[in-house]
Design an enzyme around this catalytic site. Sequence first.
Site, PDB file in Angstrom:
ATOM      1  N   GLU A  57      80.407  51.474  10.399  1.00  0.00           N
ATOM      2  CA  GLU A  57      78.993  51.797  10.641  1.00  0.00           C
ATOM      3  C   GLU A  57      78.694  51.856  12.132  1.00  0.00           C
ATOM      4  OE1 GLU A  57      80.327  49.427   8.890  1.00  0.00           O
ATOM      5  OE2 GLU A  57      79.055  48.683   7.273  1.00  0.00           O
ATOM      6  N   ALA A 281     111.135  44.841 -12.402  1.00  0.00           N
ATOM      7  CA  ALA A 281     110.621  43.464 -12.280  1.00  0.00           C
ATOM      8  C   ALA A 281     109.121  43.484 -11.948  1.00  0.00           C
ATOM      9  CB  ALA A 281     111.405  42.705 -11.202  1.00  0.00           C
TER      10      ALA A 281
HETATM   11  N1  NAP Z   1     115.416  58.165  -5.917  1.00  0.00           N
HETATM   12  C1  NAP Z   1     114.735  57.110  -5.550  1.00  0.00           C
HETATM   13  O1  NAP Z   1     113.508  57.165  -5.381  1.00  0.00           O
HETATM   14  C2  NAP Z   1     115.457  55.823  -5.337  1.00  0.00           C
HETATM   15  C3  NAP Z   1     114.791  54.776  -4.710  1.00  0.00           C
HETATM   16  C4  NAP Z   1     115.466  53.583  -4.546  1.00  0.00           C
HETATM   17  C5  NAP Z   1     116.752  53.441  -5.031  1.00  0.00           C
HETATM   18  N2  NAP Z   1     117.370  54.480  -5.611  1.00  0.00           N
HETATM   19  C6  NAP Z   1     118.757  54.332  -6.139  1.00  0.00           C
HETATM   20  O2  NAP Z   1     118.792  53.178  -6.941  1.00  0.00           O
HETATM   21  C7  NAP Z   1     120.114  52.625  -6.872  1.00  0.00           C
HETATM   22  C8  NAP Z   1     120.017  51.127  -6.593  1.00  0.00           C
HETATM   23  O3  NAP Z   1     119.466  50.537  -7.724  1.00  0.00           O
HETATM   24  P1  NAP Z   1     119.251  48.973  -7.842  1.00  0.00           P
HETATM   25  O4  NAP Z   1     118.520  48.777  -9.105  1.00  0.00           O
HETATM   26  O5  NAP Z   1     120.522  48.270  -7.610  1.00  0.00           O
HETATM   27  O6  NAP Z   1     118.319  48.720  -6.572  1.00  0.00           O
HETATM   28  P2  NAP Z   1     117.182  47.666  -6.234  1.00  0.00           P
HETATM   29  O7  NAP Z   1     116.200  47.543  -7.317  1.00  0.00           O
HETATM   30  O8  NAP Z   1     116.693  48.092  -4.885  1.00  0.00           O
HETATM   31  O9  NAP Z   1     117.958  46.315  -6.013  1.00  0.00           O
HETATM   32  C9  NAP Z   1     118.246  45.490  -7.083  1.00  0.00           C
HETATM   33  C10 NAP Z   1     118.488  44.112  -6.547  1.00  0.00           C
HETATM   34  O10 NAP Z   1     117.291  43.600  -5.998  1.00  0.00           O
HETATM   35  C11 NAP Z   1     117.402  42.203  -5.942  1.00  0.00           C
HETATM   36  N3  NAP Z   1     116.152  41.561  -6.326  1.00  0.00           N
HETATM   37  C12 NAP Z   1     115.372  40.844  -5.495  1.00  0.00           C
HETATM   38  N4  NAP Z   1     114.314  40.365  -6.141  1.00  0.00           N
HETATM   39  C13 NAP Z   1     114.423  40.758  -7.406  1.00  0.00           C
HETATM   40  C14 NAP Z   1     113.607  40.535  -8.549  1.00  0.00           C
HETATM   41  N5  NAP Z   1     112.495  39.824  -8.498  1.00  0.00           N
HETATM   42  N6  NAP Z   1     114.022  41.079  -9.719  1.00  0.00           N
HETATM   43  C15 NAP Z   1     115.130  41.826  -9.779  1.00  0.00           C
HETATM   44  N7  NAP Z   1     115.945  42.057  -8.724  1.00  0.00           N
HETATM   45  C16 NAP Z   1     115.592  41.527  -7.549  1.00  0.00           C
HETATM   46  C17 NAP Z   1     118.534  41.820  -6.892  1.00  0.00           C
HETATM   47  O11 NAP Z   1     119.649  41.412  -6.116  1.00  0.00           O
HETATM   48  P3  NAP Z   1     119.756  39.911  -5.550  1.00  0.00           P
HETATM   49  O12 NAP Z   1     119.627  39.019  -6.732  1.00  0.00           O
HETATM   50  O13 NAP Z   1     121.077  39.890  -4.893  1.00  0.00           O
HETATM   51  O14 NAP Z   1     118.655  39.717  -4.581  1.00  0.00           O
HETATM   52  C18 NAP Z   1     118.884  43.114  -7.584  1.00  0.00           C
HETATM   53  O15 NAP Z   1     120.221  43.218  -7.922  1.00  0.00           O
HETATM   54  C19 NAP Z   1     120.831  53.357  -5.768  1.00  0.00           C
HETATM   55  O16 NAP Z   1     121.714  54.290  -6.356  1.00  0.00           O
HETATM   56  C20 NAP Z   1     119.724  54.103  -5.051  1.00  0.00           C
HETATM   57  O17 NAP Z   1     120.185  55.301  -4.509  1.00  0.00           O
HETATM   58  C21 NAP Z   1     116.760  55.677  -5.773  1.00  0.00           C
END
Ligand code: NAP
Length: 353
Positions: A57, A281
């Site tokens: 404002e 999650a």
């Molecule tokens: N096209 C797109 O828009 C896009 C975007 C992002 C990713 N991707 C693709 O997705 C793939 C990766 O997938 P992702 O599922 O492994 O990746 P993510 O969801 O980024 O990472 C998963 C990890 O996050 C950690 N994490 C931390 N807090 C969490 C919670 N509260 N609940 C669950 N997990 C938690 C866990 O590991 P810790 O327990 O070790 O912490 C889990 O293994 C890759 O191929 C990437 O290229 C694509």
Amino acid sequence: MTVPATERAAMARARELGAAALGTTSPNPAVGAVILAADGSVAGEGATQPPGGPHAEVQALAAAGERARGGTAVVTLEPCAHTGRTGPCADALIEAGVARVVVAVPEPTQLAGGGAERLRAAGVAVELGVEQDEAELGALGPWLTGVREHRPQVIWKVAATLDGRVAAADGSSRWITGEQTRAAVHRLRATCDAVVVGSGTAVTDDPQLTVRDADGRNADRQPLRVVVDRRGRLPETARVLDDAAPTLVSRAASPAELLAELYERDVRRVLLEGGPTLAAAFLAAGLVDEAVVHLAPKLLGAGPSLVGDLGITSITGALSLETVEILPSGGDVQLRLRPTRHTGGRQSVRKRS
Ligand SMILES: NC(=O)c1ccc[n+]([C@@H]2O[C@H](COP(=O)([O-])OP(=O)(O)OC[C@H]3O[C@@H](n4cnc5c(N)ncnc54)[C@H](OP(=O)(O)O)[C@@H]3O)[C@@H](O)[C@H]2O)c1
């Protein structure tokens, strides 16, 4: 509530002004304001400046000068009545001689409330609740989520092929979408206070997670980069740890814990950029407020799907989303959606009121 067309147009403009300030105002609301002169013409415009700077404002009044006298102030949030880092906006409007104030969202906090009363006591006509829903779902959303739920607003953004794959079977995921969509993602990042990924994405893709222009130059203002890495898997060489922007590596055990940690740091708008495990999650915990899905006209037939296991086993338990907007984006399609209900699965998803 019916108000004249000039005031409706000014309110639409005020929402735009507020939206343009998103990402620069937290923990304050991104408010927009337009001053109409007595003849109904636009005399001044303003938006919330970064913390410590003038409110919308006051900025609009400064632009309007003497033309504010006898005019109308159109504002997305009720002018404040308290002295914080800046003086009360209600007093500034009274001093400027504004005759009428049109407000979208009544001030929900006691601290700053009472602006409308103060204006009315000074003989200024006040309309509250004009196009309130539009303002709440727009630029005021992050701040209102903070006031009501003591957590940041969460926008989940994902790019997928037509068959819902976010990466190929070999893990490669770069360039799923086209140039125009990637530019839109950088603009979306710029409206947020933090960009969040899970350790899986950080390790697999090694993203820099900065806001960049079309030539790849980093913007001056960068959101906080956040990697949720509960087991310390992020390598020291990760690009997200470079000095292009601040970075938080969080060990938060749950999305709610992470959001509480970010809220404490004055983060009010989070862009959740994946991956599918972390997105699942957040969705299962009812902590996604809006989804921005970019669909590319490509098919992979294999590879991770855009969201991980939500614990849903039957169609009746499907998480429903309301489509807010569908936009063509180069050769891609952008969908804006809001979760509405969740009748099964691990936890219920919060219904927006
Ligand atoms: N096209 C797109 O828009 C896009 C975007 C992002 C990713 N991707 C693709 O997705 C793939 C990766 O997938 P992702 O599922 O492994 O990746 P993510 O969801 O980024 O990472 C998963 C990890 O996050 C950690 N994490 C931390 N807090 C969490 C919670 N509260 N609940 C669950 N997990 C938690 C866990 O590991 P810790 O327990 O070790 O912490 C889990 O293994 C890759 O191929 C990437 O290229 C694509």
